[in-house]
Motif scaffolding. Sequence first.
Motif, short mmCIF file in Angstrom:
data_model
loop_
_atom_site.label_atom_id
_atom_site.label_comp_id
_atom_site.label_asym_id
_atom_site.label_seq_id
_atom_site.Cartn_x
_atom_site.Cartn_y
_atom_site.Cartn_z
N TRP A 74 -44.69 -6.17 46.60
CA TRP A 74 -43.37 -6.80 46.40
C TRP A 74 -43.18 -7.03 44.92
CZ3 TRP A 74 -39.97 -7.12 50.24
CH2 TRP A 74 -40.45 -7.02 51.54
N ARG A 75 -42.15 -6.42 44.35
CA ARG A 75 -41.89 -6.67 42.93
C ARG A 75 -40.46 -6.31 42.58
NH1 ARG A 75 -45.11 -1.46 41.60
NH2 ARG A 75 -43.41 -0.20 40.81
N CYS A 76 -40.09 -6.65 41.35
CA CYS A 76 -38.73 -6.38 40.88
C CYS A 76 -38.52 -4.89 40.73
CB CYS A 76 -38.61 -7.02 39.50
SG CYS A 76 -37.32 -8.19 39.43
N GLY A 77 -37.41 -4.39 41.20
CA GLY A 77 -37.13 -2.98 40.99
C GLY A 77 -36.87 -2.71 39.52
N GLY A 78 -37.09 -1.48 39.10
CA GLY A 78 -36.88 -1.13 37.70
C GLY A 78 -35.48 -0.62 37.41
N GLY A 79 -34.60 -0.65 38.43
CA GLY A 79 -33.25 -0.10 38.26
C GLY A 79 -32.21 -1.15 37.90
N HIS A 80 -30.93 -0.81 38.12
CA HIS A 80 -29.83 -1.70 37.73
C HIS A 80 -29.81 -2.96 38.61
CE1 HIS A 80 -28.11 0.35 41.22
NE2 HIS A 80 -27.20 -0.60 41.28
N GLN A 81 -29.12 -3.99 38.09
CA GLN A 81 -29.01 -5.20 38.91
C GLN A 81 -27.94 -5.00 39.98
OE1 GLN A 81 -27.53 -9.05 37.58
NE2 GLN A 81 -29.54 -9.91 38.06
N MET A 82 -28.23 -5.47 41.19
CA MET A 82 -27.25 -5.37 42.27
C MET A 82 -27.26 -6.67 43.06
SD MET A 82 -29.35 -2.46 44.45
CE MET A 82 -28.69 -2.77 46.08
N GLN A 83 -26.27 -6.83 43.94
CA GLN A 83 -26.28 -8.05 44.75
C GLN A 83 -25.74 -7.77 46.14
OE1 GLN A 83 -24.06 -11.07 42.74
NE2 GLN A 83 -22.39 -9.71 42.18
N SER A 84 -26.14 -8.63 47.06
CA SER A 84 -25.59 -8.58 48.40
C SER A 84 -24.55 -9.70 48.46
CB SER A 84 -26.71 -8.82 49.43
OG SER A 84 -26.21 -9.46 50.58
N LEU A 85 -23.32 -9.36 48.84
CA LEU A 85 -22.24 -10.34 48.90
C LEU A 85 -21.87 -10.64 50.35
CD1 LEU A 85 -19.84 -8.85 46.17
CD2 LEU A 85 -21.52 -10.70 45.90
N PHE A 86 -21.50 -11.89 50.63
CA PHE A 86 -21.07 -12.27 51.97
C PHE A 86 -19.59 -11.90 52.10
CE2 PHE A 86 -20.53 -16.15 54.99
CZ PHE A 86 -20.64 -15.31 56.10
N PRO A 87 -19.25 -10.93 52.95
CA PRO A 87 -17.85 -10.48 52.99
C PRO A 87 -16.87 -11.56 53.46
CG PRO A 87 -19.30 -8.88 54.07
CD PRO A 87 -20.12 -10.12 53.82
N ALA A 88 -17.39 -12.67 54.03
CA ALA A 88 -16.48 -13.72 54.50
C ALA A 88 -15.89 -14.53 53.35
CB ALA A 88 -17.21 -14.66 55.45
#
Length: 489
Positions: free
Chosen positions: A12-26
């Motif tokens: 388990w570790r930080c990915g080396g790619g771009h920052q992304m996020q999961s958004l709550f569609p509500a």
Amino acid sequence: MDELKIFIGGQWRCGGGHQMQSLFPADGSANARLHAASLDDLEEAIACAQEAWRAPAWRNSLPHLRARILHKVADLIESRVDELAKMQSRDNGKPLAEARGLVMSAAGTARYFAAACELLEGELPTPRQADLLTLSQYEPLGVVAAITPWNSPIASEMQKVAPAIAAGNAVILKPAEATPLMALELARIFEQAGLPPGLLSVLPGKGSVIGDALARHPKVRKISFTGSTTTGRHLAHVAAEKLIPASLELGGKSPTIVLEDADIELAARGICHGIFSSGGQACIAGSRLFVHEQVYAPLMARLLELTRGLRLGHPFTEGTHVGPLISDQHRQSVLDYVALAKREGGRVLCGGEIPADPALASGSYFQPTIIEGLSNGARVCQEEIFGPVLVAMPFSDEAELIREANRSVYGLAAGIWTRDTARALRLSEQLEVGTVWINTYKTFSISAPFGGFKESGLGREKGIQGLKVWMQQKSIFLATGNSVNHWCD
Ligand code: ADP
């Protein structure tokens, strides 16, 4: 908010790619932030996967071991149904009741493939030949790719990961960019269940970057994809170039047919569920409705009544029928289709707009919509909208009905509503689709193969066949006497 780690080769570790996020569609709030996998992460995951599936402890393990892991996965999922359902809802906005159903189905999928791998046996191909024993055995493919969409992550991810692992492969899972939460949680669950490190990696990231590089990687020996027909076609090219199998679950524009003798109440309820559950964000959504002209008026009246009564609301509110769509951007594309329908001559009978309710203002909500007045050739009847939009068309002649129902590049599913079972079976044979529902819609069984005709896909998931597609057969010929190969003097 803590940054989510991703799962690369058992770490388990930080990915080396771009920052992304999961958004709550509500409400657009962030569920989690994380870094996507980089191409280096992908290389590392694949190297670990290659080592892990070839390790003698895994390769030579009895199916009991894989079955035990999958049963443990199912136990862990079943012990956390509400929590996982909430996580699924947060990721893509599905109402909790639907998300619970998906979580339970994921547990069932793990159990089914646990049982299937225990039962899978090699074969002794016939006819028997003197002095020769012929064996046919099933072997894993090696490192395999699973690429999934955002609409039902836990179900579609388990449908790929469980049989792939049951078959002895190592899986690299690339979830949709909008919905990384469930895939990462599944990785935790598989880890807790005792899956050896390296056999499952989860690499969130952009499809065009990580997905594409994963599919193209020379060590990846199968692509299993669920998503749009456009991306599926691209991946089919990649697979063809590498000469590897691709299993593709793609789009749909499924017809629902109401014959003149149908039970109107059952049909109206089934149609409503078939198109508006999941806000229509389902490849199998019954989005084209053909109703016999004799029952068009009563069927439409009841359907409109039911649709107007649907509760559009927050996914966590019990009793919500329809939650938000995945994003504002997707909602705009649905809105554009409704505008196109009007330009094409369609009449909007209900819905068609963003709801005015201030309580829904911060989410990507869209009203359940029914349109009539279009012919089946209209773009709105031919293109997949992936939203809560139903187009209704009357018909009178059965032959014409079949022609129109089949007039689509897609061939995923169809529904038939009638009291005449023999007629329904006759029509089923003429429909060019992978699944036909008679007097029901969107009902599933893990033991029934699922997949599309035409541009809805290639290959089948589920069922015993759904395990074998993750394996390759090897024939072994064993000479048991001296009479074989007496060719030269
Ligand atoms: P949707 O319209 O449902 O997002 P997509 O087909 O674009 O459907 O996406 C389904 C999955 O395919 C996602 O995980 C996405 O990131 C991935 N994907 C998109 N483009 C590619 C690509 N060029 N190669 C590999 N995977 C891709």
